[in-house]
Design a protein around this motif. Structure first.
Motif, short mmCIF file in Angstrom:
data_model
loop_
_atom_site.label_atom_id
_atom_site.label_comp_id
_atom_site.label_asym_id
_atom_site.label_seq_id
_atom_site.Cartn_x
_atom_site.Cartn_y
_atom_site.Cartn_z
N GLN A 15 0.66 -1.14 0.04
CA GLN A 15 -0.09 -0.18 0.11
C GLN A 15 0.73 1.18 0.02
O GLN A 15 0.28 2.33 -0.61
CB GLN A 15 -0.90 -0.06 1.13
N THR A 16 2.04 1.24 0.53
CA THR A 16 2.82 2.45 0.84
C THR A 16 4.26 2.45 0.08
O THR A 16 4.99 3.34 -0.07
CB THR A 16 3.05 2.69 2.09
N VAL A 17 4.53 1.09 -0.37
CA VAL A 17 5.93 0.87 -1.04
C VAL A 17 5.75 0.54 -2.53
O VAL A 17 4.75 -0.27 -2.74
CB VAL A 17 6.80 -0.16 -0.42
N THR A 18 6.45 1.12 -3.51
CA THR A 18 6.25 0.68 -4.62
C THR A 18 7.57 -0.11 -5.35
O THR A 18 8.56 0.14 -4.45
CB THR A 18 6.25 2.04 -5.66
N THR A 19 7.63 -0.55 -6.33
CA THR A 19 8.85 -1.27 -6.83
C THR A 19 10.13 -0.45 -7.19
O THR A 19 11.10 -1.06 -7.27
CB THR A 19 8.34 -2.23 -8.14
N GLY A 20 9.75 0.92 -7.39
CA GLY A 20 10.65 1.70 -7.82
C GLY A 20 11.10 1.70 -9.23
O GLY A 20 11.86 2.64 -9.86
N LEU A 21 10.55 0.94 -9.96
CA LEU A 21 10.76 0.83 -11.57
C LEU A 21 10.36 1.95 -12.18
O LEU A 21 10.78 2.38 -13.30
CB LEU A 21 10.12 -0.72 -12.17
N ASP A 22 9.23 2.31 -11.77
CA ASP A 22 8.64 3.88 -12.33
C ASP A 22 9.81 4.99 -12.46
O ASP A 22 9.59 6.06 -13.22
CB ASP A 22 7.56 4.51 -11.89
N SER A 23 10.77 4.93 -11.54
CA SER A 23 12.10 6.04 -11.43
C SER A 23 12.81 5.52 -12.32
O SER A 23 13.79 6.41 -12.37
CB SER A 23 12.35 6.24 -9.70
N LEU A 150 9.45 -13.41 6.51
CA LEU A 150 8.30 -12.52 7.01
C LEU A 150 6.82 -13.32 6.83
O LEU A 150 6.04 -13.07 7.58
CB LEU A 150 8.06 -11.20 6.19
N GLN A 151 6.61 -13.93 5.75
CA GLN A 151 5.59 -14.66 5.38
C GLN A 151 5.14 -15.74 6.44
O GLN A 151 4.20 -15.86 7.05
CB GLN A 151 5.69 -15.18 3.96
N GLU A 152 6.48 -16.56 7.10
CA GLU A 152 6.26 -17.68 7.91
C GLU A 152 5.96 -16.88 9.06
O GLU A 152 5.04 -17.67 9.86
CB GLU A 152 7.39 -18.22 7.92
N ALA A 153 6.40 -15.75 9.44
CA ALA A 153 6.12 -15.17 10.83
C ALA A 153 4.82 -14.76 10.80
O ALA A 153 4.03 -14.83 12.20
CB ALA A 153 7.09 -14.18 11.09
N MET A 154 3.84 -14.66 9.69
CA MET A 154 2.78 -14.21 9.65
C MET A 154 1.57 -15.25 9.83
O MET A 154 0.34 -15.11 10.09
CB MET A 154 2.33 -13.27 8.52
N GLN A 155 2.30 -16.37 9.56
CA GLN A 155 1.34 -17.62 9.41
C GLN A 155 1.17 -18.24 10.84
O GLN A 155 1.95 -18.08 11.73
CB GLN A 155 1.89 -18.75 8.71
N ALA A 156 -0.14 -18.76 11.06
CA ALA A 156 -0.39 -19.64 12.31
C ALA A 156 0.40 -20.79 12.30
O ALA A 156 0.19 -21.68 10.95
CB ALA A 156 -1.82 -19.77 12.30
N GLY A 157 1.24 -21.19 12.92
CA GLY A 157 2.18 -22.12 12.82
C GLY A 157 3.27 -22.26 11.98
O GLY A 157 3.58 -23.28 11.39
N SER A 214 2.08 -8.38 -1.22
CA SER A 214 2.86 -8.62 -0.01
C SER A 214 2.25 -10.15 0.62
O SER A 214 1.21 -9.95 0.96
CB SER A 214 2.40 -7.47 0.85
N TRP A 215 3.20 -10.95 0.68
CA TRP A 215 2.66 -12.21 0.99
C TRP A 215 2.38 -12.13 2.76
O TRP A 215 1.98 -12.91 3.21
CB TRP A 215 3.57 -13.43 0.78
N ALA A 216 3.06 -11.22 3.24
CA ALA A 216 2.62 -11.06 4.70
C ALA A 216 1.18 -10.44 5.02
O ALA A 216 0.42 -11.10 5.73
CB ALA A 216 3.67 -10.14 5.29
N ARG A 217 0.79 -9.73 4.27
CA ARG A 217 -0.50 -9.23 3.90
C ARG A 217 -1.30 -10.53 3.38
O ARG A 217 -2.56 -10.56 4.07
CB ARG A 217 -0.74 -8.12 2.98
N PRO A 230 -0.17 -3.71 9.42
CA PRO A 230 -0.05 -3.15 8.13
C PRO A 230 1.28 -2.57 7.99
O PRO A 230 2.18 -2.81 7.16
CB PRO A 230 -0.93 -1.96 8.08
N ALA A 231 1.88 -2.18 9.25
CA ALA A 231 3.47 -1.80 9.20
C ALA A 231 4.51 -2.71 8.82
O ALA A 231 4.98 -2.62 7.92
CB ALA A 231 3.82 -1.13 10.47
N LEU A 232 4.25 -3.94 9.66
CA LEU A 232 5.25 -5.00 9.08
C LEU A 232 4.90 -5.47 7.96
O LEU A 232 6.02 -5.95 7.41
CB LEU A 232 4.86 -6.07 10.27
#
Length: 334
Positions: A15-23, A150-157, A214-217, A230-232
């Protein structure tokens, strides 16, 4: 299939981070001295010829709907002469009855096909035998090992015991008789990890940067129905920065650019930052659910846009695009 459904939701995206490719600037020539139809996109990756520097990124497996998606995507890849990476095969190794959902060689006998296992599994007992099974049982040419803390940390188990994993991979990877790719899943590959992977013996790296899915999302959407942290979930290294930094640190390492690659111009800019090929996943999910023709049409348009980018940039061939590592990169949405 809850993860696939979550990927289709807008809140699964950064939501707040872009790939940066546009620049990343892309050249424009009013007199390019190139014929569009003659622009050559053929390239070689992992020893295999590709009609364009494009891979279908890792998505899914293990359910009947996943089988349909994989076969539709593989059919499109075969028709277009590009490569494909399978989704995580852990479920296949643990439940052999779902192996058929990953098998696509009957519809795609000629493509570069890359298998896929999670890095965390090697810290929990997987070794060369499991890697060999993952590749051999689907007729793959190579294996991607995905890193997703980060994805694993967000999963249950989720699998969050990662100490000693580099040492374990240093035992396994050199013993494998096929190319290996270390890939992130969309939060970006850092330079330290990239250097360690090169020392271990990985053949190529997929930077899989932040700015797309974002696989955390995704994990929070699956777990809670909403994004609670959302910050993480905005953590990560944007795709353009990951590409530039890893290419600068490892000038000879073959790189895959993925993470928010949405257009042929994105692909061209990723090549200019040092990628050999790009990988696209989420934009193909809905077309793949429709059928192989829809997936092929989306990819054909993507590849045509890449061809146009090279044409107006004055490039005859994709291998003429040279990395430029000194551009300032913007990576946050206003």
């Amino acid at each position: 299939m809850h993860h696939l459904q979550a990927c289709l939701e807008p809140h699964s995206q950064y939501q707040t981070v872009t790939t940066g490719l546009d620049s990343v600037p892309w050249p424009y020539s009013a007199l390019p001295e190139v014929d569009l139809a003659a622009v050559q996109l053929r390239t070689t990756f992992l020893g295999r010829r590709l009609a364009a520097p494009v891979l279908i990124g890792a998505m899914t497996g293990g359910a009947e709907r996943a089988r349909i998606i994989n076969r539709n995507l593989a059919t499109a890849a075969q028709r277009l002469g590009i490569g494909m990476m399978l989704g995580s095969q852990r479920v296949m190794l643990e439940r052999p009855e779902v192996t058929e959902t990953f098998r696509v060689r009957d519809v795609a006998p000629d493509i570069l096909l890359v298998g896929n296992l999670g890095a965390a599994q090697f810290g929990l007992g997987y070794g060369a035998a499991e890697a060999l099974r993952a590749v051999q049982q689907v007729g793959a040419d190579a294996l991607a090992i995905h890193a997703n803390p980060l994805q694993e940390a967000m999963q249950a188990g989720g699998d969050t015991r990662w100490r000693g994993l580099l040492e374990r991979l240093s035992d396994v990877v050199p013993a494998l008789p096929f190319p290996t790719i270390l890939k992130e899943v969309g939060h970006g590959l850092d330079v330290g990890t990239a250097r360690a992977a090169a020392d271990i013996g990985f053949t190529a790296l997929d930077v899989a940067g932040a700015g797309g899915t974002s696989w955390a999302r995704v994990e929070q959407l699956v777990r809670y129905g909403t994004v609670r942290s959302p910050a993480l979930c905005e953590l990560g290294i944007p795709t353009a920065r990951a590409l530039r930094d890893v290419r600068g640190a490892l000038p000879g390492m073959p790189l895959v650019a993925s993470g928010g690659i949405r257009t042929g111009l994105d692909a061209a800019r990723a090549l200019a930052l040092g990628a050999q090929v790009v990988a696209v996943a989420r934009p193909l999910l809905e077309p793949a659910l429709e059928g192989p023709e829809a997936a092929e049409a989306w990819l054909a348009d993507f590849i045509h846009d890449l061809r146009i980018a090279l044409f107006v940039g004055g490039y005859d061939r994709v291998d003429e695009v040279r990395p430029a590592l000194d551009w300032p990169l913007a990576t946050a949405r206003g």
